[in-house]
Design an enzyme around this catalytic site. Structure first.
Site, short mmCIF file in Angstrom:
data_model
loop_
_atom_site.label_atom_id
_atom_site.label_comp_id
_atom_site.label_asym_id
_atom_site.label_seq_id
_atom_site.Cartn_x
_atom_site.Cartn_y
_atom_site.Cartn_z
N LYS A 58 -56.51 57.56 49.01
CA LYS A 58 -56.12 56.17 49.18
C LYS A 58 -55.78 55.86 50.64
CE LYS A 58 -54.56 55.92 44.40
NZ LYS A 58 -53.43 56.08 43.47
N GLN A 102 -46.95 57.02 43.76
CA GLN A 102 -47.91 57.84 43.01
C GLN A 102 -47.24 58.40 41.76
OE1 GLN A 102 -51.20 58.27 43.59
NE2 GLN A 102 -51.27 59.42 41.68
N ASP A 125 -49.73 47.56 43.29
CA ASP A 125 -50.30 48.41 42.24
C ASP A 125 -50.07 47.80 40.85
OD1 ASP A 125 -51.77 50.65 41.49
OD2 ASP A 125 -50.01 51.94 41.29
#
Length: 286
Positions: A58, A102, A125
């Protein structure tokens, strides 16, 4: 009886590339106008190899798109309070425009508390309760990246969702559940299934659009699919295996996503697009 021709592939790589190119151009324009490049902060707890690989990928994509990346690596021993404090500090930092935690984090950490420390304006996200509510009510906000990528992929292949029966196999708060909400928002009739659903095959065989997001390799086979259905495989397992048995499913479906190269690239593309959008809003350049 004529056989159904093998399904066409819904290739996410080309569409993802175009989304990233557009985001890159927008990021460059934003930097010219404001002197500031979009910045995504990534937070990783522990040293899980798979998670580290995802974060590194990413960050590399961010650099390619002209998005600054700030990485925060925390030890596996990090407590919930410490993680919440780190994310809250990033939420207050005006130089950070998007935050990615994450997941999964360690079992000793309250992951939901950590997610909720992300201010909604930086939740690129789409993992907070506020973002989930916005998806449910069709209000402005950032969508969960994988479901958002799935919707863009269905649009690219002109899949008309209105009135269709969509079955989502999986109920995770960042994939299955928001995917169903987004499909419902497009006027599909949505059925949720999961690992404890009784008679799963009978339900999936009624689906015009089937989204497999349960996290079990090759759970869905061709025999579980309605002829001509659109199949989206959002699973990934070692050996490039998804939640769908690709070979048998392709003989029944009309459209199907490959693994890899289907949903995966779309997830990152949406993350980058939403980071640029967040920066644009926060810099007052929209």
């Amino acid at each position: 009886m004529a056989q159904t021709p093998p399904a066409r592939l819904m290739d996410g790589r080309d569409l993802a590339r175009r989304i990233v190119d557009t985001s890159s151009a927008t990021a460059a324009d934003l930097r010219r106008r404001t002197g500031t490049a979009p910045c995504l902060a990534t937070v990783l707890v522990g040293d899980d190899p798979a998670s580290a690989t995802y974060v590194r990928m990413k960050r590399n994509r961010c650099e390619q798109a002209g998005i600054r990346s700030r990485h925060v690596a925390l030890p596996a021993s990090t407590t919930t309070d410490e993680l919440v404090g780190t994310i809250a500090a990033l939420s207050r930092d005006p130089e950070v425009h998007g935050i990615l935690l994450q997941h999964p984090v360690g079992a000793h950490i309250d992951e939901r508390a950590a997610f909720e420390a992300i201010t909604p304006e930086k939740d690129v996200d789409g993992v907070t309760m506020r973002s989930f509510a916005a998806m449910g009510f069709g209000l402005p906000g950032f969508v969960s990246c994988t479901p958002g990528g799935i919707l863009r992929l269905l649009d690219e292949y002109r899949v008309d969702l209105a009135g269709k029966h969509a079955v989502v196999v999986g109920r995770s708060p960042i994939l299955g559940r928001p995917a169903g909400l987004l499909l419902l928002g497009r006027d599909a009739t949505v059925t949720y299934c999961h690992s404890r659903t009784t008679g799963l095959s009978a339900i999936t065989r009624e689906a015009d659009v089937l989204v497999a997001a349960v996290g079990r390799p090759r759970l869905i086979t061709g025999a579980d699919i309605k002829p001509g259905a659109v199949v989206v495989d959002a699973g990934y397992h070692p050996g490039n295996i998804g939640d769908v048995d690709f070979a048998s499913a392709r003989e029944r479906a009309s459209l199907i996503t490959p693994v890899p190269g289907g949903v995966g690239p779309m997830t990152i593309a949406v993350l980058l697009a939403q980071t640029v959008e967040a920066a644009t809003r926060q810099l007052g350049a929209d």
